[in-house]
Design a protein around this motif. Structure first.
Motif, PDB file in Angstrom:
ATOM      1  N   GLU A   1       0.955  -1.492  -0.075  1.00 14.53           N
ATOM      2  CA  GLU A   1       0.710   0.251   0.008  1.00 14.53           C
ATOM      3  C   GLU A   1       0.715   1.148  -0.557  1.00 14.53           C
ATOM      4  OE1 GLU A   1      -3.548   0.436   1.144  1.00 14.53           O
ATOM      5  OE2 GLU A   1      -3.981  -2.070   0.440  1.00 14.53           O
ATOM      6  N   LEU A   2       1.914   1.320   0.714  1.00 14.95           N
ATOM      7  CA  LEU A   2       2.719   2.126   1.051  1.00 14.95           C
ATOM      8  C   LEU A   2       3.557   2.066  -0.942  1.00 14.95           C
ATOM      9  CD1 LEU A   2       5.769   3.333   3.498  1.00 14.95           C
ATOM     10  CD2 LEU A   2       6.358   3.452   1.152  1.00 14.95           C
ATOM     11  N   ILE A   3       4.067   1.438  -1.312  1.00 16.83           N
ATOM     12  CA  ILE A   3       4.640   1.641  -2.765  1.00 16.83           C
ATOM     13  C   ILE A   3       3.464   2.257  -3.815  1.00 16.83           C
ATOM     14  CG2 ILE A   3       7.112   1.102  -2.045  1.00 16.83           C
ATOM     15  CD1 ILE A   3       5.737  -1.660  -3.451  1.00 16.83           C
ATOM     16  N   TRP A   4       2.194   1.924  -3.268  1.00 15.72           N
ATOM     17  CA  TRP A   4       1.290   2.035  -4.269  1.00 15.72           C
ATOM     18  C   TRP A   4       0.893   3.420  -4.153  1.00 15.72           C
ATOM     19  CZ3 TRP A   4      -0.189  -0.400  -8.826  1.00 15.72           C
ATOM     20  CH2 TRP A   4      -1.183  -0.585  -8.927  1.00 15.72           C
ATOM     21  N   ARG A   5       1.158   3.748  -3.042  1.00 14.45           N
ATOM     22  CA  ARG A   5       0.629   5.515  -2.777  1.00 14.45           C
ATOM     23  C   ARG A   5       1.664   6.537  -3.604  1.00 14.45           C
ATOM     24  NH1 ARG A   5      -0.646   3.621   2.209  1.00 14.45           N
ATOM     25  NH2 ARG A   5       1.483   4.295   3.029  1.00 14.45           N
ATOM     26  N   HIS A   6       2.842   5.772  -3.818  1.00 17.81           N
ATOM     27  CA  HIS A   6       3.692   6.617  -4.178  1.00 17.81           C
ATOM     28  C   HIS A   6       4.622   6.097  -5.796  1.00 17.81           C
ATOM     29  CE1 HIS A   6       4.054   9.084  -0.711  1.00 17.81           C
ATOM     30  NE2 HIS A   6       4.293   8.051   0.534  1.00 17.81           N
ATOM     31  N   ARG A   7       3.503   5.163  -6.000  1.00 17.91           N
ATOM     32  CA  ARG A   7       3.733   4.546  -7.722  1.00 17.91           C
ATOM     33  C   ARG A   7       4.988   5.170  -8.746  1.00 17.91           C
ATOM     34  NH1 ARG A   7      -1.372   4.606  -6.973  1.00 17.91           N
ATOM     35  NH2 ARG A   7      -2.874   4.883  -8.719  1.00 17.91           N
ATOM     36  N   GLU A   8       3.955   6.923  -8.627  1.00 17.80           N
ATOM     37  CA  GLU A   8       4.395   7.759 -10.277  1.00 17.80           C
ATOM     38  C   GLU A   8       5.637   8.300  -9.763  1.00 17.80           C
ATOM     39  OE1 GLU A   8       0.866  10.844  -9.450  1.00 17.80           O
ATOM     40  OE2 GLU A   8       0.201  10.282 -10.783  1.00 17.80           O
ATOM     41  N   VAL A   9       5.620   8.266  -8.558  1.00 18.15           N
ATOM     42  CA  VAL A   9       7.291   8.611  -7.849  1.00 18.15           C
ATOM     43  C   VAL A   9       8.255   7.587  -8.298  1.00 18.15           C
ATOM     44  CG1 VAL A   9       8.930   8.896  -6.361  1.00 18.15           C
ATOM     45  CG2 VAL A   9       7.087  10.571  -5.894  1.00 18.15           C
ATOM     46  N   LEU A  10       8.537   6.298  -7.866  1.00 23.36           N
ATOM     47  CA  LEU A  10       8.900   5.001  -8.224  1.00 23.36           C
ATOM     48  C   LEU A  10       9.035   4.862 -10.143  1.00 23.36           C
ATOM     49  CD1 LEU A  10       7.686   2.444  -5.979  1.00 23.36           C
ATOM     50  CD2 LEU A  10       9.158   3.735  -5.925  1.00 23.36           C
ATOM     51  N   VAL A  11       7.879   5.514 -10.683  1.00 23.88           N
ATOM     52  CA  VAL A  11       7.556   5.055 -12.211  1.00 23.88           C
ATOM     53  C   VAL A  11       8.397   6.558 -12.188  1.00 23.88           C
ATOM     54  CG1 VAL A  11       6.321   5.921 -14.236  1.00 23.88           C
ATOM     55  CG2 VAL A  11       5.561   4.713 -12.417  1.00 23.88           C
ATOM     56  N   MET A  12       8.652   7.942 -12.270  1.00 25.59           N
ATOM     57  CA  MET A  12       9.241   8.664 -12.358  1.00 25.59           C
ATOM     58  C   MET A  12      11.023   8.499 -12.459  1.00 25.59           C
ATOM     59  SD  MET A  12       9.309  12.569 -10.538  1.00 25.59           S
ATOM     60  CE  MET A  12      10.878  12.017  -9.262  1.00 25.59           C
ATOM     61  N   MET A  13      11.607   7.553 -10.949  1.00 23.53           N
ATOM     62  CA  MET A  13      12.507   7.413 -10.257  1.00 23.53           C
ATOM     63  C   MET A  13      13.423   6.475 -11.438  1.00 23.53           C
ATOM     64  SD  MET A  13      13.372   8.346  -6.545  1.00 23.53           S
ATOM     65  CE  MET A  13      11.911   6.082  -6.573  1.00 23.53           C
ATOM     66  N   VAL A  14      12.335   5.132 -11.787  1.00 22.43           N
ATOM     67  CA  VAL A  14      12.851   4.021 -12.427  1.00 22.43           C
ATOM     68  C   VAL A  14      13.061   4.192 -14.196  1.00 22.43           C
ATOM     69  CG1 VAL A  14      11.849   1.346 -13.210  1.00 22.43           C
ATOM     70  CG2 VAL A  14      12.214   2.240 -11.269  1.00 22.43           C
ATOM     71  N   ARG A  15      12.379   5.172 -14.197  1.00 22.98           N
ATOM     72  CA  ARG A  15      12.477   5.628 -15.601  1.00 22.98           C
ATOM     73  C   ARG A  15      13.802   7.038 -15.812  1.00 22.98           C
ATOM     74  NH1 ARG A  15       9.267   7.361 -20.598  1.00 22.98           N
ATOM     75  NH2 ARG A  15      10.062   9.076 -21.353  1.00 22.98           N
TER      76      ARG A  15
END
Length: 172
Positions: free
Chosen positions: A84-98
């Motif tokens: 749930e925590l990482i899902w809430r921040h998935r846009e940030v994770l996508v941004m960082m992975v990109r």
């Protein structure tokens, strides 16, 4: 509490950073999409790096709070809450992975590995075998990958399978 304009800038920047990458997104593009002047954007953020930090900071703070405040026990509940925590921040994770250079620029790589080690200790304890460490790394990394890869899908579709797969990998 961030101003409405500041929150709007962050939302548009998050979207553009995820689509184009941080380096390929200019403050001019952000201001144009918002219909504000570049000086108005600079009023809220002194640089693109300042804007990126403001977007990543809530995830960093929540991850640190999660590992600091969580107690060992109930590994399935921990997996569930972590997803749930990482899902809430998935846009940030996508941004960082990109754009992985963002991790280096914000000195997040080392911190993220430290959070993972803390999560593994919460899940399995301090005295674990190398094989258990590897399985836990696969489990947590796989959950993060699911939040990034399937960010466009509903949580209810992704979470049960991701958490169950992590639990299986961990032998829970």
């Amino acid at each position: 509490m961030p101003s409405d304009t500041k929150a709007r800038i962050q939302a548009v920047a998050r979207e553009l950073f995820a689509e184009q990458g941080v380096r390929n997104t200019s403050l001019r593009q952000i201001s144009e999409r918002l219909g504000i002047t570049k000086p108005a954007l600079y009023y809220h953020f002194s640089s693109r790096e300042d804007l990126v930090r403001s977007i990543v900071a809530p995830m960093v703070e929540e991850c640190e709070r999660f590992t600091r405040d969580r107690r060992a026990g109930d590994p399935r509940g921990l997996l569930d809450d972590y997803f749930e925590l990482i899902w809430r921040h998935r846009e940030v994770l996508v941004m960082m992975v990109r754009e992985l250079s963002t991790l280096g620029e914000l000195d997040l790589g080392t911190r993220m590995f430290e959070w993972r080690r803390e999560l593994i200790a919460l899940l399995l304890g301090d005295e674990i075998t190398r094989a258990q460490q590897i399985r836990a790394t696969v489990a947590l990394g796989g959950m993060s990958d699911c939040a990034v890869e399937y960010a466009h899908l509903p949580l209810e579709e992704v979470k049960p399978t991701a958490v169950e797969a992590a639990a299986v990998v961990l032998g829970l």
